[in-house]
Design an enzyme around this catalytic site. Structure first.
Site, PDB file in Angstrom:
ATOM      1  N   LYS A  64       0.828  -1.219   0.000  1.00  0.00           N
ATOM      2  CA  LYS A  64       0.000   0.000   0.000  1.00  0.00           C
ATOM      3  C   LYS A  64       0.856   1.260   0.000  1.00  0.00           C
ATOM      4  CE  LYS A  64       0.444   1.026   4.628  1.00  0.00           C
ATOM      5  NZ  LYS A  64       0.586   2.323   5.338  1.00  0.00           N
TER       6      LYS A  64
ATOM      7  N   LEU B   3      11.606   8.109   6.502  1.00  0.00           N
ATOM      8  CA  LEU B   3      10.215   8.367   6.848  1.00  0.00           C
ATOM      9  C   LEU B   3       9.226   7.755   5.871  1.00  0.00           C
ATOM     10  CD1 LEU B   3      10.499  12.133   7.883  1.00  0.00           C
ATOM     11  CD2 LEU B   3      10.435  10.145   9.395  1.00  0.00           C
TER      12      LEU B   3
END
Length: 327
Positions: free
Chosen positions: A191, A281
């Site tokens: 995803k 991140l």
């Protein structure tokens, strides 16, 4: 009752806040000694969630022995997948302290060196600990604000899993049990890459119809890898929180780091600069390489994922990548 969380970033801190608000004592471990000191002194994680108060029943430490030596109901790992092997090895070295303690893993992705999913890494090293995956659509800031989310606890031991859910589920963390531990992780890994693609489409102002097309195609790629890896398919996993739910959340809001990363690419920002600034991140950037290697190993085609890989690592043009994503 005490639970230890390894990983004092945004998500680990948010989970600690949600659990502590319901009477559970939480040990929160992180590497940054200065940030840990700030948490205990000011009751705020100034580095990751600076505006949220941490209740007094959260104790932060940079000494991993402290969190492993207590009689934990469970240990929750909220660390990047590429660091998971190191942390599991540290836990294994302290087996006399935490043997048989359930391990709940929130890491998402695929290990670069082994092409293993997080549960496979943990099961390889922690042979005496029951392993579970905790996954689903859950932004850290919303959890810290005590807003509800629906997530999945996946593992082989149904009785223990349901017992853990009774312990940690509350009006913020609404948790359901699932035995399909690999299927849950496939959705969690892909995803993020699909979200980068959606961000690119949105950044190029190609419209909501095109974004919906990418989400639909992305869901098909999750299904393709799922069948190749699991040799079967469970629709409850595919259309549940950990696959469809997490895919929708990650692909449809700029609060998603992966979609925001794709947006900047779509707007014409330099890709190498973006990668350098966001590598730790944006999970999709570290997942796409091992994912493509795994897809080749399993002999499956993932057109969106290979397009993102080629854009980030093989220097194909943005227009060519978009054409491949939408074709």
């Amino acid at each position: 009752m005490k639970i230890s969380i390894l990983g004092a970033g945004s998500f680990g801190t948010a989970i600690a806040i949600a659990l502590s608000a319901h009477g559970i004592s939480v040990n929160l471990w992180g590497r940054d000694h200065r940030n840990i000191t700030h948490i205990n002194t000011y009751r705020k994680n100034l580095k990751y969630l600076p505006t949220y108060h941490l209740p007094d029943n959260i104790y932060a430490t940079s000494n991993i022995d402290e969190v492993l030596s207590d009689n934990n109901t469970c240990i929750i790992l909220t660390i990047p997948t590429q660091q998971l092997r190191t942390i599991c090895t540290q836990i294994q070295h302290k087996q006399h302290m935490c043997k048989n303690t359930p391990i709940l893993i929130c890491s998402k992705g695929i290990e670069i060196t082994s092409l293993k999913f997080p549960s496979e890494i943990a099961e390889e090293i922690l042979q005496y600990n029951p392993i579970f995956i905790l996954s689903g659509p859950s932004f850290a800031k919303e959890i810290a604000e005590h807003l509800p989310c629906s997530i999945v606890l996946a593992g082989d031991n149904k009785e223990l899993g349901e017992s853990l859910i009774e312990t940690i589920s509350n009006d913020v963390l609404k948790i359901i049990y699932h035995q399909d531990i690999i299927g849950v992780q496939i959705g969690a890994a892909l995803k993020n890459i699909i979200a980068i693609a959606c961000g690119i489409i949105a950044g190029k102002n190609l419209g909501n119809n095109a974004v919906a097309t990418v989400i639909t195609k992305g869901m098909n790629e999750i299904k393709t890898l799922y069948i190749a890896k699991n040799h079967s398919i469970d629709l409850h996993t595919l259309i549940g929180p950990s696959c469809l739910g997490d895919l929708i959340l990650t692909c449809t809001t700029e609060h998603s780091r992966n979609m925001a990363f794709g947006l900047e690419i779509g707007k014409g920002r330099n890709i190498n600069t973006l990668i350098d600034h966001n590598l730790k991140l944006v999970e999709g950037t570290s997942t796409v390489k091992p994912l493509i290697s795994l897809a080749k190993k399993l002999n499956v085609e993932l057109p969106i994922c290979i397009s993102i890989y080629n854009l980030l690592h093989e220097n194909i043009s943005l227009d060519k990548a978009i054409s491949n994503i939408l074709s």
